[in-house]
Design an enzyme around this catalytic site. Structure first.
Site, PDB file in Angstrom:
ATOM      1  N   CYS A  54      -4.470   4.650   1.024  1.00  0.00           N
ATOM      2  CA  CYS A  54      -5.210   4.927  -0.221  1.00  0.00           C
ATOM      3  C   CYS A  54      -6.710   4.729  -0.019  1.00  0.00           C
ATOM      4  O   CYS A  54      -7.516   5.484  -0.573  1.00  0.00           O
ATOM      5  CB  CYS A  54      -4.687   4.049  -1.350  1.00  0.00           C
ATOM      6  SG  CYS A  54      -3.040   4.556  -1.897  1.00  0.00           S
ATOM      7  N   CYS A  86      -3.815  -0.020  -0.399  1.00  0.00           N
ATOM      8  CA  CYS A  86      -3.356   0.026   0.992  1.00  0.00           C
ATOM      9  C   CYS A  86      -4.334   0.859   1.829  1.00  0.00           C
ATOM     10  O   CYS A  86      -5.228   1.537   1.298  1.00  0.00           O
ATOM     11  CB  CYS A  86      -1.946   0.614   1.069  1.00  0.00           C
ATOM     12  SG  CYS A  86      -1.894   2.414   0.941  1.00  0.00           S
ATOM     13  N   GLU A 122      -2.461   4.895  -6.667  1.00  0.00           N
ATOM     14  CA  GLU A 122      -3.851   5.356  -6.539  1.00  0.00           C
ATOM     15  C   GLU A 122      -3.904   6.818  -6.112  1.00  0.00           C
ATOM     16  O   GLU A 122      -4.692   7.611  -6.622  1.00  0.00           O
ATOM     17  CB  GLU A 122      -4.591   4.530  -5.472  1.00  0.00           C
ATOM     18  CG  GLU A 122      -4.659   3.050  -5.746  1.00  0.00           C
ATOM     19  CD  GLU A 122      -3.516   2.291  -5.087  1.00  0.00           C
ATOM     20  OE1 GLU A 122      -2.334   2.667  -5.261  1.00  0.00           O
ATOM     21  OE2 GLU A 122      -3.818   1.303  -4.395  1.00  0.00           O
TER      22      GLU A 122
END
Ligand code: THU
Length: 131
Positions: free
Chosen positions: A87, A84, A53
Site C-alpha cells: 500500500c 503495509c 487503502e
C-alpha cells in the site's frame, strides 16, 4: 474528530475478513474535497486479498479522481493502522505528495505522516528511465 477518520471508521464495518478477523477501513480525500472509502476484502486464496487503502485509492482513480491528497486508515484492534509495504508503494505512485493519517482508538490519538516519510527512496517512474 476529522471527518476523514470518521469516514474510515464507518468503512471498516464493511470489511470482509473471515480469515484474519482483522478489519481495516480507509478513506481517501481528493483535492476537490471528495472522499472515497475502502475496506479489506480477503480471499480463500490468501494472496488475492486486497487491503483497505488500495480499495479506496483504486476506487478514486477509477472514477477519474487522480489528485489524492490525504488518506486515513483505521483498524479493528484499536491500534495505529500503519499501511503495509504494498500500500505504501501504491500511495507513492498515486499520491506521492500526500499525507497519511493513522488513528488509534485505544489512545484516541491521530498521527500524521507524509507518504514520502513512510516510503523513503521509493521505486518510481524515474527508476524506469534509460540512464
Ligand atoms: N490489511 C489492510 O487492509 N491494510 C494494510 O495496510 C495491512 C493489512 C488487511 C489485509 C488482511 O485482510 C488483514 O489486514 C490482515 O493482514
Amino acid at each position: 474528530m476529522e471527518e476523514l477518520i470518521l469516514t474510515a471508521i464507518k468503512a471498516m464495518s464493511n470489511a470482509y475478513s473471515p480469515y484474519s478477523n482483522f478489519k481495516v477501513g480507509a478513506a481517501v480525500l481528493t483535492e476537490c474535497g471528495k472522499m472515497f472509502t475502502g475496506c479489506n476484502i480477503e480471499n480463500a486464496s490468501y494472496p488475492a486479498t486486497i487491503c483497505a487503502e488500495r480499495v479506496a485509492m483504486t476506487k478514486a482513480v477509477s472514477e477519474g479522481y487522480t489528485n489524492l491528497v490525504k488518506i486515513a486508515i483505521v483498524c479493528s484492534n484499536g491500534d495505529y493502522a500503519y499501511p503495509c509495504g504494498v500500500c505504501r508503494q501504491v500511495m507513492s505512485e498515486l499520491m506521492p505528495d500526500g499525507e497519511v493519517l493513522v488513528y488509534s482508538s485505544n489512545e484516541n490519538k491521530v498521527k500524521q505522516y507524509k507518504v514520502s516519510e513512510l516510503l523513503p527512496y521509493a521505486f518510481d517512474k524515474n527508476n524506469l528511465e534509460e540512464k
